[in-house]
Design an enzyme around this catalytic site. Structure first.
Site, PDB file in Angstrom:
ATOM      1  N   GLY A  17      25.357  26.178  48.950  1.00 53.72           N
ATOM      2  CA  GLY A  17      24.178  27.522  48.972  1.00 53.72           C
ATOM      3  C   GLY A  17      24.354  28.317  47.929  1.00 53.72           C
ATOM      4  N   ARG A  57      32.940  38.956  35.550  1.00 53.64           N
ATOM      5  CA  ARG A  57      31.484  38.424  35.211  1.00 53.64           C
ATOM      6  C   ARG A  57      30.610  37.988  36.193  1.00 53.64           C
ATOM      7  NH1 ARG A  57      31.631  34.534  29.976  1.00 53.64           N
ATOM      8  NH2 ARG A  57      29.589  35.197  29.028  1.00 53.64           N
ATOM      9  N   LYS A  86      35.372  36.320  39.031  1.00 50.77           N
ATOM     10  CA  LYS A  86      36.328  36.336  40.068  1.00 50.77           C
ATOM     11  C   LYS A  86      35.798  35.942  41.293  1.00 50.77           C
ATOM     12  CE  LYS A  86      38.617  40.737  39.277  1.00 50.77           C
ATOM     13  NZ  LYS A  86      38.581  42.187  39.739  1.00 50.77           N
ATOM     14  N   GLY A  87      34.630  35.245  41.523  1.00 48.57           N
ATOM     15  CA  GLY A  87      34.177  34.844  42.637  1.00 48.57           C
ATOM     16  C   GLY A  87      33.411  35.841  43.413  1.00 48.57           C
ATOM     17  N   GLU A 103      33.159  35.235  49.405  1.00 46.49           N
ATOM     18  CA  GLU A 103      33.545  35.433  50.452  1.00 46.49           C
ATOM     19  C   GLU A 103      33.755  37.096  50.638  1.00 46.49           C
ATOM     20  OE1 GLU A 103      35.815  32.986  52.154  1.00 46.49           O
ATOM     21  OE2 GLU A 103      35.048  31.562  50.783  1.00 46.49           O
TER      22      GLU A 103
HETATM   23 MO1  MOS Z   1      35.105  29.537  52.524  1.00 47.88          MO
HETATM   24  S1  MOS Z   1      35.818  29.964  54.257  1.00 47.88           S
HETATM   25  O1  MOS Z   1      36.572  29.215  51.694  1.00 47.88           O
HETATM   26  O2  MOS Z   1      34.005  28.116  53.039  1.00 47.88           O
END
Ligand code: MOS
Length: 736
Positions: free
Chosen positions: A464, A624, A697-698, A701
């Site tokens: 997603g 970034r 850094k993503g 989560e």
């Molecule tokens: Mo996420 S809980 O690492 O899909």
């Protein structure tokens, strides 16, 4: 390079396929002659099977097979553990014995001509059990407390217990969070087809390489004999990180009937054997001196796990590095229960742990009469005090500045229960967010085609966030081409191996590998371009440069060759592989995390206790931003998950047999459009030169982390009532 695509709000390259229905999800793949399988789950919570009346059902219309532990082959179940599997324990071996370990555990699979036939037969299958009462409540006196394995050890600096006894202001409280189930729109589904000893799976998975390796281990096959396909995922949130028993059952059934078999879990079955966010109970104590400087933090958390595996998550980890404080002690324990093994659910550990920590900090701010944001910023550390090393970057202060500005925090009256809109109570709450900036080893392939197009491949998933789109941007950026020349493919196990699509590390990991593959492709193209007969013949690498997908003599664009010129010259495509992993020295030198500030506003009806979200404003320092459109979407999605965690989501187990009593969308509440308020996500400028060459850094989560405590803190501000449990329901607000 003049064509910059990283940072641009490119719309989803797969958007048209998704909205026109041509994007195929696991359950959409049909095979010639396929049959349908339906799982029968145990209807007791603990015990053993004493009889299965399979013969009655085998005679029903369309039924081809009833597979149980009585007629299933013994499967090798070779040892295999991936990073997402619990370090201690052994995965459920399905249909291998008569034991029932938890309610809903698969005990039979019925295979029939049609889904209707299979469902009818599965419902008719009578099974007798010897059963006893399972232990399913982690707060039960009977529940054990065990220390998890290495990596989740107790941590301590200074003497938190002593410091807390001397604190001028102190909060010491217990916080509880309900069990939650991931409820993506797409159910788990697998279609399995055997071609002799080769197994092909069309299966929903966030970890393609591991699904292949795990099923190979279960059946004792070489990994090359298993092919996994998963081009699209309709949401997952962690539930598809592990390869759960239904995948084995689909493959087992297909081998048994010697035909392809499709197996799709029902919504109810999504509550049984595919993981859940573990129920937790946490004690947090925080103490400050009269100036608001933290002097001690104590965090003791307990999370549930199964009897057969120890699922551990980062429940207390954030407490170690969130604040500057000389005395910090954290402890994490597991309570083994007669339940399926929990697993990662968006922000696993961090989201739960930070609810307790950020609630306690909020409570402390009221106890000392200090603005809750001010209290946080007063205790902002300059280094990671747990690891005693600098952060690669940390922009929490800027995040609060940006979020507070957009939110209008200064208009907040600090007094609880003081703000109203008509008869509604208005509350405004704040909480910090954080998540590690991971990177895992990954591989990718870039293929420069004679027609000038570029194929990029990696065995990644896209649940997603927009992996198709963002990786297209990365390849376009480093090749210097427009994005419409790039075709990025993912979702096949024969593409270069990548880590799990989780942990917010896909861009850092796969993106970095694609970058390397682009450089390798350019090196190969340059080597071809300088061969005899070429107008760049004889030039050294240092004499040339790539500009907008053309290689030319440095400073002289008139003498250039495009990728297409170069590839066409010799006819065959250029195929380049790249791999990337985090540099060990940087990993040792820096503490790498994202940070964010989340502000929430609620409106509560004082008479009937209804809690309505009004606004959530988040500001994040995530390095970034590859695509601001996708990044915003990630964050608003995470906020919605946080609203669910704060006000709705709760899986209730029947104490008598562990049955999830609300295993359906009518009673497992989740936010729908009307529950979703105005959501704003902002990104602070953050150039992090240490995390990885992409500087990312993503943010999958962290987008959820922090939302629930901000809402709980807003509920307190609105009502003056502190609720130390999630979800917060009407009765909590109304009760005394
Ligand atoms: Mo996420 S809980 O690492 O899909």
């Amino acid at each position: 390079m003049t064509i910059a695509t990283i940072g641009k709000p490119l719309t989803r390259v797969d958007g048209r396929a998704k909205v026109t229905g041509t994007a195929l999800y696991a359950a959409d793949f049909n095979q010639p002659d396929q049959l349908y399988a339906v799982i029968v789950g145990a209807s007791v919570g603990l015990g053993r099977i004493t009889d299965i009346m399979a013969a009655e059902v085998e005679r029903m219309p369309g039924v081809k097979a009833v597979i149980t532990h009585q007629n299933a082959p013994q499967l090798p179940y070779l040892p295999h553990k991936a990073v997402i599997d619990p370090a201690v324990g052994e995965r459920l071996h399905v249909l291998q014995d008569e034991m029932v370990r938890f309610y809903g555990q698969p005990v039979a699979v019925v295979v029939a001509d049609t889904l209707d036939d299979a469902e009818r037969a599965a419902a008719a299958l009578r099974i007798q059990y010897h059963s006893s009462r399972p232990l399913v409540d982690p707060t039960d006196q009977m529940a054990e407390r065990i220390a998890p394995s290495a990596g989740h050890a107790d941590r301590s600096r200074g003497d938190a217990d002593h410091a807390l006894t001397e604190a001028a202001y102190k909060i010491d409280a217990v916080y509880e969070i309900a069990r939650e189930n991931h409820n993506p729109m797409e159910p788990h589904a697998t279609t399995a087809a055997w071609e002799d000893e080769r197994l092909i799976l069309w299966s929903k998975t966030q970890y393609i390489a591991n699904e292949r390796a795990e099923i190979a281990a279960v059946f004792g096959l070489p990994v090359e004999s298993v092919q996994v396909n998963c081009p699209f995922i309709g949401g997952a949130f962690g539930t598809s990180l592990r390869t759960w028993p239904h995948v084995t059952l689909a493959a087992l059934a297909a081998r048994h009937v010697r035909r392809p078999v499709k197996l799709v879990l029902t919504r109810k079955q999504m509550f049984f054997t595919t993981g859940h966010r573990p129920r937790t109970q946490q004690r947090v104590a925080v103490g400050a001196n009269s100036e608001g400087k933290l002097v001690g933090i104590l965090h003791e958390g307990v999370g549930e796990t199964s009897r057969y595996e120890q699922f551990a998550e980062a429940l207390t980890a954030v407490t170690d590095y969130m604040y500057s404080c000389p005395n910090v002690r954290t402890q994490y324990r597991l309570a083994p229960l007669d339940t399926g093994t929990p697993n990662h659910m968006r922000g696993p550990g961090e989201a739960s742990g930070i609810f307790a920590l950020e609630s306690a900090i909020d409570e402390l701010s009221y106890a000392m009469g200090m603005d809750p944001i001010k209290l946080r910023l007063r205790n902002e550390p300059t280094i990671d005090e747990a690891e005693n090393k600098p952060f690669s970057s940390r922009s929490l202060t800027q995040c609060y500045d940006v979020a507070a500005e957009h939110f209008g925090w200064s208009r907040r009256n600090p007094e609880p229960r003081s703000m109203r809109d008509g008869r509604l109570l208005i509350g405004m709450g704040a909480a910090s967010a954080t998540y590690p900036a991971f990177q895992a080893p990954a591989n990718a392939l870039v293929r420069l085609m004679p027609d000038g197009s570029v194929e990029v491949e990696a065995a990644a998933s896209d649940m997603g966030p927009g992996t198709y789109t963002s990786m297209t941007q990365v390849a376009a950026e480093f090749l210097g081409l427009p994005t419409d020349r790039i075709r990025f493919r993912l979702g096949r196990s024969d593409y270069p191996e990548t880590p799990s699509h989780g942990g917010s590390w896909t861009m850092a990991s796969v993106g970095s590998a694609i970058r390397e593959a682009c450089f390798e492709a350019q090196a190969q193209a340059a080597a071809r371009a300088t061969q005899p007969g070429s107008k760049l013949h004889g030039l050294l690498a240092a004499d040339m440069e790539w500009v907008d997908g053309r290689l030319h003599r440095r400073g002289d664009p008139s003498q250039g060759l495009s990728y297409q010129d170069i590839v066409n010259g010799s006819g065959s495509p250029i195929e380049a592989r790249g791999s990337a992993r985090r540099a060990q020295d940087l990993a040792e030198k820096y503490s790498m995390h994202s940070f964010g500030a989340v502000l929430a506003e609620v409106a509560i009806d004082p008479d009937v206790g209804t809690i309505r979200m009004r606004r959530v404003v988040g500001a994040y320092g995530i390095g970034r931003v590859v695509n601001p459109l996708l990044a915003r979407s990630q964050c608003t999605g995470g906020m919605i998950g946080g609203i669910g965690m704060a006000l709705m989501e709760r899986t209730v187990l029947d104490a008598r047999d562990g049955r999830p009593v609300n295993a359906h969308m009518a009673d497992y509440l989740m936010p729908v459009n009307l529950d979703v308020p105005q959501l704003e996500a902002h990104f602070v400028e953050e150039a992090d030169p240490h995390v990885n060459p992409l500087g990312v850094k993503g943010l999958g989560e962290i987008a959820l982390v922090g939302t629930a405590p901000a809402i709980a803190n807003a509920v307190f501000h609105a009502t003056g009532k502190r609720i130390r449990k999630l979800p917060i329901y009407i009765e909590d607000v109304l009760g005394n």
